[in-house]
Design a protein around this motif. Structure first.
Motif, PDB file in Angstrom:
ATOM      1  N   TYR A  25       0.808  -1.215   0.000  1.00 16.81           N
ATOM      2  CA  TYR A  25       0.000   0.000   0.000  1.00 16.81           C
ATOM      3  C   TYR A  25       0.841   1.266   0.000  1.00 16.81           C
ATOM      4  N   ALA A  32      -2.460   9.101  -2.158  1.00 10.05           N
ATOM      5  CA  ALA A  32      -3.489   9.678  -1.293  1.00 10.05           C
ATOM      6  C   ALA A  32      -2.965  10.899  -0.545  1.00 10.05           C
ATOM      7  N   GLY A  36      -4.369  14.620  -1.151  1.00 12.00           N
ATOM      8  CA  GLY A  36      -4.927  15.291   0.015  1.00 12.00           C
ATOM      9  C   GLY A  36      -4.231  16.607   0.317  1.00 12.00           C
ATOM     10  N   ILE A  50      -9.494  15.091   3.027  1.00 11.17           N
ATOM     11  CA  ILE A  50      -9.495  13.709   3.527  1.00 11.17           C
ATOM     12  C   ILE A  50     -10.292  12.799   2.597  1.00 11.17           C
ATOM     13  N   VAL A  51     -11.458  13.253   2.161  1.00  9.96           N
ATOM     14  CA  VAL A  51     -12.292  12.432   1.276  1.00  9.96           C
ATOM     15  C   VAL A  51     -11.606  12.210  -0.071  1.00  9.96           C
ATOM     16  N   PHE A  54      -8.720   9.753   0.342  1.00 10.58           N
ATOM     17  CA  PHE A  54      -9.199   8.383   0.478  1.00 10.58           C
ATOM     18  C   PHE A  54      -9.570   7.794  -0.881  1.00 10.58           C
ATOM     19  N   ALA A  58      -7.705   4.709  -2.903  1.00  7.68           N
ATOM     20  CA  ALA A  58      -8.496   3.518  -3.234  1.00  7.68           C
ATOM     21  C   ALA A  58      -8.505   3.271  -4.734  1.00  7.68           C
TER      22      ALA A  58
END
Length: 155
Positions: A25, A32, A36, A50-51, A54, A58
């Motif tokens: 990861y 990410a 961010g 943050i959203v 994420f 992903a």
């Protein structure tokens, strides 16, 4: 004294286990964090940063897994695996080098341990990204394909 040595070894084992487990990861985490920080610096707010971070992480992970699973070209799969394994190898280098410096090893030893850690963690991340993609589906070998005629029970 004996209990502290055992607990130190167990703690080191947990850290190394986490390193190997989370190594695959490293690239999605890097993407990410980058997304961010960009969104946050664009004054979109903390929640939006943050959203978006994420979702970016992903999407990076899922897109890599799908690409690795569907593309059958060996050089392209090699490149996808290298893109995921390189950040993991860098993280492994710095983690193992830092742990060996904490342990009091000399400068040459820490560099050697760091490179060994980079190779092992990178290879582990490579194997994990390949295993997350699932097994290759190949046609089963039959008796017709190997002998040219159908095998019978008569002999």
């Amino acid at each position: 004294m004996f209990i502290s040595a055992i607990l130190s070894a167990l703690g080191l084992g947990v850290l190394v286990y986490l390193l190997f487990t989370l190594a695959v990861y490293a690239l999605p985490f890097f993407v990410a964090v980058t997304v961010g920080m960009y969104v946050y610096s664009a004054d979109a707010g903390l929640v939006a940063a943050i959203v978006s971070a994420f979702f970016a992480g992903a999407i990076t992970l899922v897109a890599g897994q799908i690409a690795f699973a569907t593309i059958r070209s060996v050089p392209v799969r090699f490149a996808i695996g290298a893109v995921y394994a390189a950040p993991a190898g860098i993280a492994g280098y710095h983690a193992i080098k830092g742990l060996s410096e904490i342990g009091g090893a000399g400068e040459t030893s820490t560099l050697v341990f760091g490179w060994i850690g980079a190779i092992v963690v990178g290879a582990t991340a490579w194997a994990r990204i390949a295993s997350l993609a699932g097994p290759d589906e190949e046609a089963p070998q039959t008796a017709i394909a190997t002998t040219g005629r159908r095998a019978t029970n008569d002999g």
